[in-house]
Design a protein around this motif. Structure first.
Motif, PDB file in Angstrom:
ATOM      1  N   VAL A  54      46.504  27.774  33.404  1.00 56.68           N
ATOM      2  CA  VAL A  54      46.956  28.170  32.195  1.00 56.68           C
ATOM      3  C   VAL A  54      45.971  28.785  31.243  1.00 56.68           C
ATOM      4  CG1 VAL A  54      48.124  27.420  29.954  1.00 56.68           C
ATOM      5  CG2 VAL A  54      49.099  26.770  32.356  1.00 56.68           C
ATOM      6  N   HIS A  55      44.836  28.155  31.207  1.00 60.09           N
ATOM      7  CA  HIS A  55      43.927  28.686  30.433  1.00 60.09           C
ATOM      8  C   HIS A  55      43.144  29.843  30.835  1.00 60.09           C
ATOM      9  CE1 HIS A  55      40.245  28.328  27.775  1.00 60.09           C
ATOM     10  NE2 HIS A  55      39.507  28.361  28.824  1.00 60.09           N
ATOM     11  N   ARG A  56      42.965  30.126  31.962  1.00 57.81           N
ATOM     12  CA  ARG A  56      42.059  31.245  32.677  1.00 57.81           C
ATOM     13  C   ARG A  56      43.031  32.461  32.787  1.00 57.81           C
ATOM     14  NH1 ARG A  56      37.650  32.531  36.906  1.00 57.81           N
ATOM     15  NH2 ARG A  56      37.378  34.574  36.166  1.00 57.81           N
ATOM     16  N   PHE A  57      44.199  32.218  33.326  1.00 59.27           N
ATOM     17  CA  PHE A  57      45.175  33.235  34.008  1.00 59.27           C
ATOM     18  C   PHE A  57      46.276  33.219  33.153  1.00 59.27           C
ATOM     19  CE2 PHE A  57      42.218  31.738  37.651  1.00 59.27           C
ATOM     20  CZ  PHE A  57      41.586  32.861  37.728  1.00 59.27           C
TER      21      PHE A  57
ATOM     22  N   TYR B 230      40.740  39.695  51.811  1.00 59.88           N
ATOM     23  CA  TYR B 230      40.369  38.715  50.688  1.00 59.88           C
ATOM     24  C   TYR B 230      39.067  37.921  51.264  1.00 59.88           C
ATOM     25  CZ  TYR B 230      44.921  39.125  48.430  1.00 59.88           C
ATOM     26  OH  TYR B 230      45.861  39.778  47.901  1.00 59.88           O
ATOM     27  N   ALA B 231      38.240  37.551  50.490  1.00 55.26           N
ATOM     28  CA  ALA B 231      37.129  37.024  50.916  1.00 55.26           C
ATOM     29  C   ALA B 231      37.425  35.274  50.732  1.00 55.26           C
ATOM     30  CB  ALA B 231      35.883  37.074  49.884  1.00 55.26           C
ATOM     31  N   ARG B 232      36.734  34.543  51.529  1.00 52.04           N
ATOM     32  CA  ARG B 232      36.679  32.892  51.412  1.00 52.04           C
ATOM     33  C   ARG B 232      36.752  32.644  49.889  1.00 52.04           C
ATOM     34  NH1 ARG B 232      33.999  28.578  50.891  1.00 52.04           N
ATOM     35  NH2 ARG B 232      34.603  26.412  52.351  1.00 52.04           N
ATOM     36  N   GLY B 233      37.405  31.839  49.353  1.00 58.66           N
ATOM     37  CA  GLY B 233      37.367  31.639  47.899  1.00 58.66           C
ATOM     38  C   GLY B 233      38.085  32.519  46.952  1.00 58.66           C
ATOM     39  N   ALA B 234      38.618  33.450  47.599  1.00 58.35           N
ATOM     40  CA  ALA B 234      39.361  34.481  46.627  1.00 58.35           C
ATOM     41  C   ALA B 234      40.713  33.903  46.328  1.00 58.35           C
ATOM     42  CB  ALA B 234      39.624  35.630  47.331  1.00 58.35           C
ATOM     43  N   ILE B 235      41.200  34.250  45.207  1.00 56.10           N
ATOM     44  CA  ILE B 235      42.628  33.794  44.956  1.00 56.10           C
ATOM     45  C   ILE B 235      43.621  35.047  44.399  1.00 56.10           C
ATOM     46  CG2 ILE B 235      41.876  31.361  44.079  1.00 56.10           C
ATOM     47  CD1 ILE B 235      42.580  32.473  41.240  1.00 56.10           C
TER      48      ILE B 235
ATOM     49  N   CYS C 251      46.010  37.538  37.841  1.00 52.27           N
ATOM     50  CA  CYS C 251      44.756  37.595  37.957  1.00 52.27           C
ATOM     51  C   CYS C 251      44.588  38.735  38.932  1.00 52.27           C
ATOM     52  CB  CYS C 251      43.891  36.476  38.451  1.00 52.27           C
ATOM     53  SG  CYS C 251      44.199  35.874  40.297  1.00 52.27           S
ATOM     54  N   PRO C 252      43.454  39.469  38.611  1.00 51.91           N
ATOM     55  CA  PRO C 252      43.108  40.631  39.847  1.00 51.91           C
ATOM     56  C   PRO C 252      43.173  39.955  41.262  1.00 51.91           C
ATOM     57  CG  PRO C 252      41.455  40.767  38.259  1.00 51.91           C
ATOM     58  CD  PRO C 252      42.354  39.220  37.983  1.00 51.91           C
ATOM     59  N   PRO C 253      43.999  40.559  42.201  1.00 49.04           N
ATOM     60  CA  PRO C 253      44.181  40.072  43.442  1.00 49.04           C
ATOM     61  C   PRO C 253      42.490  39.930  43.927  1.00 49.04           C
ATOM     62  CG  PRO C 253      45.731  41.527  43.067  1.00 49.04           C
ATOM     63  CD  PRO C 253      44.794  41.595  42.088  1.00 49.04           C
ATOM     64  N   GLY C 254      42.372  38.904  44.804  1.00 47.98           N
ATOM     65  CA  GLY C 254      40.863  38.893  45.274  1.00 47.98           C
ATOM     66  C   GLY C 254      39.778  38.167  44.503  1.00 47.98           C
ATOM     67  N   LEU C 255      40.038  37.709  43.409  1.00 51.35           N
ATOM     68  CA  LEU C 255      39.200  37.499  42.404  1.00 51.35           C
ATOM     69  C   LEU C 255      38.680  35.917  43.027  1.00 51.35           C
ATOM     70  CD1 LEU C 255      37.653  37.405  39.500  1.00 51.35           C
ATOM     71  CD2 LEU C 255      39.487  35.737  38.824  1.00 51.35           C
TER      72      LEU C 255
END
Length: 193
Positions: free
Chosen positions: A177-180, A83-88, A134-138
């Motif tokens: 909720v809105h985005r994912f 995972y990159a910094r800032g990834a969720i 969400c796609p892992p690592g987004l």
């Protein structure tokens, strides 16, 4: 911290950490929204304990890059990646989940009970969502910025719920909720004449 829910020191125990910084941001009686910082150093790697199933999600915001992480679901590897910094990443805790850390970890984990998501959508007059995904690592710049605000509160002199933390919790939930949010599909032909 209570003994129920995968947050705070209880989440820390699943990662084999004796104590972790946590902030109860929205102290709802049956649906607390909690941010927990999990930091695992090179001598704390390996397979971690399984988190018992519950009706909630954990949204992880990586504060530093991670070279190798494995999410295990029901005893088998499900997502294996860095995972990159800032990834969720978003994990549904209704599954039996555990982590394998192949490299150090520094991340904020947001505990999001389904009941809280329902309350947020109900208050906004929106349809409820059946889950978060969400796609892992987004890399999500909104979560990264909200996470920075949470981190400032978490590292502050007092770690108790305040109006600021409660508003941040609601903003984070609304964004998730809105985005994912996964909405159930409408029944086909429902509006047909």
């Amino acid at each position: 911290m209570g003994t129920q829910g995968a947050y705070g020191d209880l989440l820390g125990r699943y990662f084999e950490l004796p104590s972790v910084p946590a902030l109860v941001m929205l102290p709802a009686p049956k649906a607390p929204f909690v941010a927990t910082r999990i930091t695992c150093l090179p001598d704390q790697l390996g397979m971690k304990q399984e988190i018992p199933p519950e009706d909630a999600f954990v949204v992880t915001l990586h504060l530093a890059g991670v070279g190798h992480h494995e999410l295990w679901v029901r005893g088998r590897p499900s997502v294996v990646r860095g995972y990159a910094r800032g990834a969720i990443s978003i994990v549904d805790l209704r599954d039996e989940v555990a982590s394998y850390l192949g490299s150090p970890l520094d991340a904020l984990h947001f505990y999001v009970p389904r009941a809280l998501m329902d309350a947020v959508t109900d208050a906004a007059g929106l349809p409820r969502v059946c889950g978060l995904a969400c796609p892992p690592g987004l890399v999500d710049p909104v979560m990264e910025n909200l996470g920075a605000a949470v981190l400032a509160l978490l590292e502050g002199p007092q770690r108790e719920s305040s109006a600021v933390s409660e508003h941040l919790a609601i903003a984070i939930c609304a964004h998730l909720v809105h985005r994912f949010g996964n909405r159930p599909e409408r029944a086909r032909g429902r509006f047909a004449h």
